[in-house]
Scaffold this motif. Structure first.
Motif, PDB file in Angstrom:
ATOM      1  N   ASP A   1      -5.352   4.568  -2.101  1.00 19.31           N
ATOM      2  CA  ASP A   1      -4.334   5.580  -2.341  1.00 19.31           C
ATOM      3  C   ASP A   1      -5.017   6.938  -2.383  1.00 19.31           C
ATOM      4  O   ASP A   1      -5.811   7.216  -3.285  1.00 19.31           O
ATOM      5  CB  ASP A   1      -3.609   5.290  -3.654  1.00 19.31           C
TER       6      ASP A   1
ATOM      7  N   ASN B   1      -5.925  -0.995   1.236  1.00 24.33           N
ATOM      8  CA  ASN B   1      -5.337   0.324   1.462  1.00 24.33           C
ATOM      9  C   ASN B   1      -5.563   1.165   0.207  1.00 24.33           C
ATOM     10  O   ASN B   1      -4.970   0.894  -0.842  1.00 24.33           O
ATOM     11  CB  ASN B   1      -3.838   0.202   1.731  1.00 24.33           C
TER      12      ASN B   1
ATOM     13  N   MET C   1       1.265   0.418   5.126  1.00 28.22           N
ATOM     14  CA  MET C   1       0.162  -0.403   4.647  1.00 28.22           C
ATOM     15  C   MET C   1      -0.391  -1.278   5.769  1.00 28.22           C
ATOM     16  O   MET C   1       0.369  -1.955   6.478  1.00 28.22           O
ATOM     17  CB  MET C   1       0.619  -1.297   3.493  1.00 28.22           C
TER      18      MET C   1
END
Length: 930
Positions: free
Chosen positions: A243, A241, A236
């Motif tokens: 997915d 961030n 991270m």
């Protein structure tokens, strides 16, 4: 805290009669509440004066004021003015005083009392009809209860599970205390002014301590949180961030040392602090993180960080922020479907978070950036280049920039800055694209099209400082999270005061690992997300920690800490892209600049430096040459002191006065020749170009310099909006600069001799005569081996020595027909003031192709990039690819010099057939370049 209640006597200065008495009152309590019993004692009163002869004929007449200070009415037991109620008769104490004992809440039937007003009167206060059997008006202020929290000392306590938290408080009135934890009562204490209790912390708690004095309840609110400790998940990065496997999730990471708690607030939790959205803390790394779940793909989620329950900031690594003050000024053409700022729900900048959006599909995937020595950079400010001030608008102007010959565009800063109409050197969010110029997709489309045309894109980046809006500044400053003040001593990113003499806004500490991480994280984003080809680093002098704001000499001296950190940043950029352009605006001593220029130069890298030649070239164009003042020989990287093409030379930049402005204001003159005359001044800009682009090494043009833009740099303030002059392109005298510079730039790009290291310059004369001689030692065949550039920057006609490198025929390379020649044995040449010549010992490959035919057709330029012209009027032009297929047809009546557009054809060799009548036709080859 205790308050003393003062008895207030209001004296009447109007003497009604001798029967109104001025009495004295004493009270048995310094402070009392509505439920406290109070006794007042009256002295200096004689009831017999009220014509009754009764020594006990004395009553209280009372009224009250509510807690808001408004008069609330009389005591229900007052009776009437002519017949007082016996319940309110004063007691004769037998010593000349009278007493009355009462409880305010009983006397008035309410606890909503802040003050009591009263007077003393006879049973019948108006028996004579004058209403004067009374005392003056008197007032008593009731005590207002106050609750003081002594412990905990902070409104937020962060501790480990099992910690005993002492909660203690005081009131100035006797009260009943209740302590509530998350809404449930956990402890009580009645009839006291001092409260204390030890609470065992096992979970996050929102506390309320209540104190009731019988009249009202007052409260204190405070919180306790368990110390979080959870490592940031592997992989991270700071910021957002996404997915890749689940577009309903996103992980947020915030670096915040010395902060206790961070909550995420947003449009998914009504912008309220909520335990569900409290971030985990990685205590070892001073980072907070949270995985958001249940997000809706392709939806505008918005959020902020609420730090220690007090400071709201957007994510420092936002890629798009929403602004409560400036977004309303961005039109839908520039930024379609811009999300609305959540007005009324929060304040300060807000981060936009979207998941599930498709990645941009890049069309140009094999772009090779131009070699450094070939660079011709076009610097522009989007705001002042096109009235639509957008990436789309600049994309529509790419033909203009490409036809000029620029092979790189340098944007003034486009990362999020304060306001909208800025130069951009006031950055607030270094990783967010400023919305005033358009959407991220529009920017990517622009870059994609530039790469398709062989044009590199360079961003001006500002890492010396940030404005007060920057989240990392707001989290540690002396303004309690505001935009002012200065960085606090514990700020991990910013210096409290600047460590160099060119400071603006808030000064980054580039020796801090936190700052380095921030810079590298944002650099990585621009390179990977937008395929940027280079950065121009603003104000690199500020990257030292060894000076003060008042010591300019120190700032300008060689500073090893500055050299080292900038090399570290260079390494990081080259790790992202081995061909990345790195350009510093240092404008300092050659010793320090040479360290950067030589750094990894043996690998084909090395750092480039801005090379400001504005003033010297302007002296030449104005016609002033005494004391070597027009000697611009530092345009040569070798004269400057570099071993290779590391100096990005420029005659104008966003920061410098326009050549034409000073030509017109201050130009020299002789007889009828005056540089202040517009056409003369414009012609001399062409000559400046001849002694600029022909010198090997990278060059930079400031927008509209190629059209002789003459608006004062300080018009409307240095950074204010400037007039956009596209009409100049239709002015033949201004267009002549564009055409001349275009020819010079194309020569520079296509003729190998302009990459030579074997060249000499004679630029220091006192009469304005200047010359450049270039030699390509490796020339073979029809290559141009020698070039001589001659110019007269004086204001009179003069003869100049040619000093041709060899005999034979020399060709005027600025003559597109290729017909103008001179004998190499010529020793001198007469040049009019402002005139120049560029000669080569062979014609250029850019010269026209001429054909032996009845039409005597000539085509130029050839090779061509976007268009070519023919020296005859024609009616039909057919263009065939190498397979014999017709790929372009022009039919009609085309005048001599008509520009035939072939920009949509791929780079290749084509055969063209042209005719001026059905009987007269000829063929020729045309080379189409990228």
């Amino acid at each position: 805290m205790k308050k003393i209640i003062f008895l207030i006597s209001c004296f009447s200065f109007l003497f009604l009669s001798a029967q109104e008495q001025q009495v004295t009152i004493n009270i048995d309590k310094i402070a009392f509440s509505a439920n406290d019993q109070v006794t007042i004692t009256v002295s200096n009163v004689d009831p017999t004066l009220w014509n009754t002869g009764q020594p006990d004929n004395i009553y209280i007449w009372a009224w009250s004021f509510d807690l808001n200070g408004a008069e609330a009415g009389d005591s229900p037991t007052n009776g009437s003015w002519n017949d007082s109620n016996a319940l309110q008769q004063l007691t004769n104490n037998g010593n000349g005083t009278y007493g009355f004992t009462f409880t305010p809440s009983s006397l008035f039937g309410t606890t909503n009392i802040s003050k009591i007003g009263f007077l003393l009167k006879a049973d019948n206060g108006a028996s004579t009809g004058s209403g004067d059997k009374k005392s003056q008006n008197l007032f008593l202020n009731l005590a207002i209860n106050e609750l003081t929290l002594a412990a905990p000392s902070n409104y937020l306590t962060v501790a480990n599970s099992g910690t005993l938290i002492n909660i203690s408080a005081t009131t100035n009135l006797t009260s009943d205390f209740t302590l509530k934890a998350n809404g449930a009562s956990v402890n009580t204490a009645n009839g006291t002014k001092n409260y204390s209790f030890d609470y065992t912390l096992t979970s996050d708690v929102d506390f309320v301590l209540e104190a009731n004095d019988g009249s009202r309840t007052i409260s204190e609110f405070f919180n306790a949180r368990l110390t979080p400790s959870s490592p940031v998940p592997s992989g991270m990065l700071d910021g957002i961030n996404l997915d890749s496997n689940d577009n309903t999730k996103a992980t947020l990471v915030l670096y915040a040392p010395n902060k206790s708690t961070v909550h995420v607030i947003g449009n998914f939790n009504n912008w309220q602090e909520n335990a569900i959205f409290k971030m985990n803390k990685d205590t070892a790394r001073d980072k907070f993180w949270i995985e958001l779940t249940g997000l809706t793909p392709n939806t505008n989620h918005m959020y902020q960080y609420l730090v220690d329950s007090t400071i709201k900031v957007a994510d420092p690594y936002s890629t798009t922020i929403l602004d409560e003050f400036n977004d309303s000024s961005i039109n839908a053409t520039t930024y379609p479907n811009l999300p609305s700022y959540p007005t009324g729900s929060t304040n300060h900048a807000v981060t936009l978070l979207r998941t599930g959006d498709p990645d941009y599909s890049w069309q140009t995937t094999n772009f090779q950036p131009p070699a450094k020595t070939d660079l011709v950079i076009y610097e522009l400010l989007i705001r002042d280049f096109d009235e639509l001030h957008s990436f789309d608008a600049i994309k529509a102007r790419l033909d203009y920039i490409q036809d000029l010959g620029a092979n790189a565009i340098e944007f003034m800063p486009v990362s999020e800055f304060d306001g909208n109409k800025s130069w951009g050197y006031n950055p607030s969010f270094h990783m967010a694209l400023d919305k005033y110029y358009g959407t991220p997709t529009a920017f990517k489309q622009f870059i994609d099209e530039c790469h398709n045309r062989g044009i590199a894109v360079v961003l001006d980046v500002v890492y010396n400082h940030a404005t007060g809006q920057n989240p990392f500044y707001r989290l540690w400053n002396t303004d309690n999270g505001g935009y002012g003040g200065q960085a606090s001593v514990d700020n991990p990113f910013f210096n409290q005061t600047a460590t160099h003499s060119y400071s603006v806004f808030n000064d980054f500490n580039h020796q801090s690992e936190a700052t380095k991480s921030y810079v590298e994280r944002t650099v990585k984003y621009w390179i990977e997300e937008y395929k940027i080809d280079g950065f121009r680093w603003d104000l690199t002098k500020g990257f030292t920690q060894l000076c003060t704001s008042s010591d300019e000499n120190c700032t300008n001296e060689f500073k090893k800490d500055r050299v080292d950190v900038l090399k570290e940043y260079a390494d990081y950029q080259w790790a992202m892209d081995s061909d990345f352009y790195i350009i510093f605006e240092h404008l300092g001593g050659i010793d320090e600049e040479k360290h950067w220029a030589d750094y990894r130069a043996n690998e084909g890298k090395g750092i480039m430096l801005w090379n400001n030649l504005n003033g010297i070239y302007n002296e030449a164009t104005m016609g002033y040459h005494v004391n070597n003042q027009s000697n611009f020989s530092n345009v040569s990287y070798s004269v400057k002191g570099f071993d290779g093409p590391s100096a990005v030379s420029y005659m104008e930049s966003h920061d410098e006065q326009r050549l034409m402005y000073k030509n017109l204001q201050f130009g020299n003159s002789n007889g009828g020749y005056s540089v202040k005359t517009a056409n003369t001044a414009l012609a001399r800009i062409q000559t400046a170009g001849a002694f600029f682009f022909t010198v090997p090494g990278p060059k930079m043009i400031w927008q509209f310099g190629e059209l002789g833009y003459e608006v004062d740099i300080d018009f409307n303030g240095r950074t204010g909006e400037k007039p956009i002059r596209w009409e100049y392109f239709s002015n033949p005298d201004r267009k002549a600069i564009y055409d001349t510079w275009s020819r010079l730039i194309y020569l520079k790009h296509k003729e190998p001799i302009f990459n030579t290291q074997n060249f000499s310059m004679d630029l220091g004369s006192t009469n304005g005569l200047k010359s450049i001689h270039l030699t390509l030692d490796s020339a073979t065949g029809n290559d141009i081996k020698h070039i001589t550039v001659l110019g007269n920057f004086g204001v009179t006609q003069q003869s100049i020595d040619t000093n041709f490198q060899e005999g034979g025929i020399w060709y005027d390379l600025m003559d597109e027909t290729g017909n103008t020649t001179i004998n190499g044995s010529t020793t001198s040449l007469s040049l009019a003031p402002g005139e120049f010549k560029v000669f080569g010992n062979n014609p250029s490959a850019l010269s026209v192709n001429s054909f032996e035919n009845d039409l005597n057709i000539q085509v130029y330029p050839n090779p061509a990039t976007t268009s070519f012209q023919i020296n005859k009027a024609i009616e039909v032009l057919l263009i065939y690819d190498i397979t014999g297929k017709v790929v372009k047809t022009f039919k009609g009546s085309f005048a001599k010099g008509y520009s035939f557009n072939i920009s949509n054809l791929p780079a290749s060799i084509y055969l063209a057939k042209v005719s001026s009548s059905i009987e007269n036709t000829t063929n020729f080859k045309i080379v189409k370049l990228n």
